[in-house]
Design an enzyme around this catalytic site. Structure first.
Site, PDB file in Angstrom:
ATOM      1  N   HIS A  80      45.651  27.078  47.653  1.00 41.66           N
ATOM      2  CA  HIS A  80      44.188  28.588  47.863  1.00 41.66           C
ATOM      3  C   HIS A  80      42.856  28.114  47.341  1.00 41.66           C
ATOM      4  CE1 HIS A  80      44.250  32.466  48.322  1.00 41.66           C
ATOM      5  NE2 HIS A  80      43.642  32.577  47.473  1.00 41.66           N
ATOM      6  N   GLU A  81      43.116  28.170  46.400  1.00 46.10           N
ATOM      7  CA  GLU A  81      41.510  27.449  45.609  1.00 46.10           C
ATOM      8  C   GLU A  81      40.471  26.724  46.277  1.00 46.10           C
ATOM      9  OE1 GLU A  81      40.948  30.133  43.970  1.00 46.10           O
ATOM     10  OE2 GLU A  81      43.053  30.776  43.289  1.00 46.10           O
TER      11      GLU A  81
ATOM     12  N   HIS B  57      38.672  28.122  49.317  1.00 49.76           N
ATOM     13  CA  HIS B  57      38.087  28.947  48.842  1.00 49.76           C
ATOM     14  C   HIS B  57      37.024  27.818  48.922  1.00 49.76           C
ATOM     15  CE1 HIS B  57      40.024  32.847  48.950  1.00 49.76           C
ATOM     16  NE2 HIS B  57      40.281  31.681  47.550  1.00 49.76           N
TER      17      HIS B  57
END
Length: 377
Positions: free
Chosen positions: A25-26, A29
Site C-alpha cells: 500500500h505504501e 504512494h
C-alpha cells in the site's frame, strides 16, 4: 471442533499477512510520488518508536516501527495531516520546493494518494490470477437441480430445472454466483429472476438464516436458499482469461463489502460483526492451518478490504484526502486551512473511536467479557 492455532503461529501469520499488505500500500504512494518528482522523507512500516531502519542515497528514511498496525510515507512538504502549506514550506528555496508534495498540481496529488488503495486492488487481482491459473474457475451452470422442500426457494416458487439469471438486481452467470449474492443477505427479501424453459419469471425470495460454525468454533449467520446445483464444473483458464476472471472476483468481493457495510449502517446487521486487528490476527492463524491456497486467498480479501476502507471519504484516510482534492479541483482553490484542520481532527477522533469499538468487539468475540462477567457474578 478443531483446536485453534497457538499464539506463535497466530502472531507469525498476522505479520506475514499484514506486513506485505502495508508495504504494498505504501509502496503505491511512494512510487507514484517518485514518478511525479516528489521527494520522500520517510517510508515507515508501523507507527511509534523506530525498531530499525536505514537512509538511502535519495535521503529517504526507511524504517520499521514498534506498532505494526499501519504505515505511512511522509513526502517533503507534507508537513501536517491536511497537507496545508506552512511558513516553513514557503521559505524553502524554489528548487527544493519544486520537489515537495504541495508544489504539485491537484491531479498529481490525487494520483499519488489514490495509488495506495489502487495497488491493493491490483495485488488482489494478481493473487486471484495465480489461484485461477492453479485450480481453474468454477463455472457450474446456474440451473437448479433440486429444491429442498419447505426451504426459502420452495416458498418463493423456485422449481428444479429453473435457470436463475438475477438476484438482488445483480446478474447470475454461474451457480457459484448465487452463494456469493445470498450468503450475506439472510432474512432480506430479494428480487429473483428465473427462466423456466423460455418463460422469464419474477420472484421474491427471503433467504433463511443458517447459524454455522467453522472447524475453529467461529459462528457465522449465512443466508440460505435451499437449492442444489447439478454436477460442479471447474474450468482451466487460458492466460488471456485470467485477468478478467480475477477482476470479476475482486469486484464481487468489493461489492459484498459495500453491501455488508450498508447493512450495518442501515441496522440490518449487528455492529458486533465488525472486527479489527485482533480478529484479523486470529483468522490469519486459523486460515494458515488450512494451507497456502486458503492463506493467499485470505490475503487477497484483506488487501481488497484495506484498499476499500482507505477509499472511504473520512479525513485522515486516503479517501478523505481525495475528497478534498476533488473539492479543490471544482473550486479551483483548496478549502480554507481552518476547515481542513477541523475536518482532519474530527476524522482522527472518529478513527480512534472506531478502533476502540472494534477492539472491544474483538475481545468480546474471544469471550473475554463473558469470562469477566462470570468472575464478577
Amino acid at each position: 471442533m478443531m483446536q485453534s492455532p497457538g499464539i506463535a503461529l497466530t502472531v507469525l501469520s498476522f505479520f506475514l499477512l499484514i506486513g506485505p499488505l502495508i508495504f504494498i500500500h505504501e509502496m503505491g504512494h511512494y512510487l507514484a510520488g517518485r514518478a511525479f518528482g516528489v521527494k520522500a522523507d520517510t517510508f515507515s512500516i508501523g507507527f511509534g518508536r523506530e525498531l530499525f531502519g536505514w537512509t538511502d542515497r535519495r535521503g529517504t528514511r526507511w524504517r520499521v516501527a514498534l506498532l505494526p498496525l499501519g504505515g505511512y510515507v511522509k513526502f517533503a512538504g507534507d508537513m501536517n495531516p491536511a497537507s496545508v502549506p506552512t511558513p516553513a514550506w514557503l521559505a524553502l528555496p524554489p528548487g527544493e520546493r519544486a520537489m515537495t508534495f504541495q508544489a504539485k498540481p491537484v491531479w498529481q496529488r490525487f494520483l499519488i494518494v489514490a495509488a495506495g488503495p489502487a495497488i491493493n486492488f491490483a495485488l488482489a487481482v494478481l493473487i486471484f490470477m495465480t489461484i485461477f491459473a492453479v485450480v481453474g474457475e468454477g463455472r457450474t451452470p446456474s440451473t437448479v437441480a433440486a429444491v429442498l422442500p419447505g426451504s426459502a426457494a420452495a416458498q418463493a416458487g423456485v422449481r428444479a430445472g429453473d435457470r436463475i439469471t438475477m438476484i438482488a438486481s445483480q446478474g447470475v452467470y454461474r451457480f457459484e454466483d448465487i452463494g456469493d449474492l445470498v450468503r450475506h443477505r439472510a432474512g432480506e427479501t430479494l428480487k429473483m429472476d428465473v427462466y423456466r424453459g423460455q418463460q422469464q419469471i419474477h420472484l421474491l425470495v427471503t433467504p433463511e438464516t443458517d447459524l454455522q460454525r467453522d472447524r475453529f468454533g467461529n459462528e457465522f449467520r449465512i443466508g440460505m436458499l435451499g437449492i442444489a446445483a447439478g454436477k460442479q464444473v471447474k474450468v482451466p483458464l487460458q492466460f488471456s482469461e485470467l485477468p478478467g476472471a480475477a477482476a470479476r472476483q475482486t469486484v464481487l468481493i468489493t461489492r459484498t463489502m459495500v453491501d455488508t457495510l450498508w447493512q450495518i449502517v442501515s441496522g440490518r446487521r449487528s455492529v458486533r460483526e465488525l472486527g479489527g486487528p485482533l480478529q484479523i490476527a486470529r483468522l490469519s492463524g486459523q486460515v494458515a492451518t488450512l494451507g497456502w491456497l486458503d492463506f493467499v486467498y485470505f490475503m487477497a480479501a484483506i488487501s481488497i478490504n484495506l484498499g476499500f476502507m482507505n477509499l472511504l471519504p473520512i479525513p485522515m484516510l486516503d479517501g478523505g484526502h481525495l475528497f478534498f482534492y476533488v473539492i479543490e479541483a471544482v473550486r479551483r482553490k483548496p478549502l480554507a486551512p481552518v476547515a481542513q484542520e477541523w475536518a482532519f481532527r474530527s476524522g482522527l477522533a472518529l478513527l480512534l473511536t472506531f478502533m476502540v469499538f472494534v477492539t472491544v468487539n474483538d475481545l468480546g468475540s474471544f469471550g473475554l467479557w463473558r469470562q469477566l462477567a462470570g468472575l464478577i457474578g
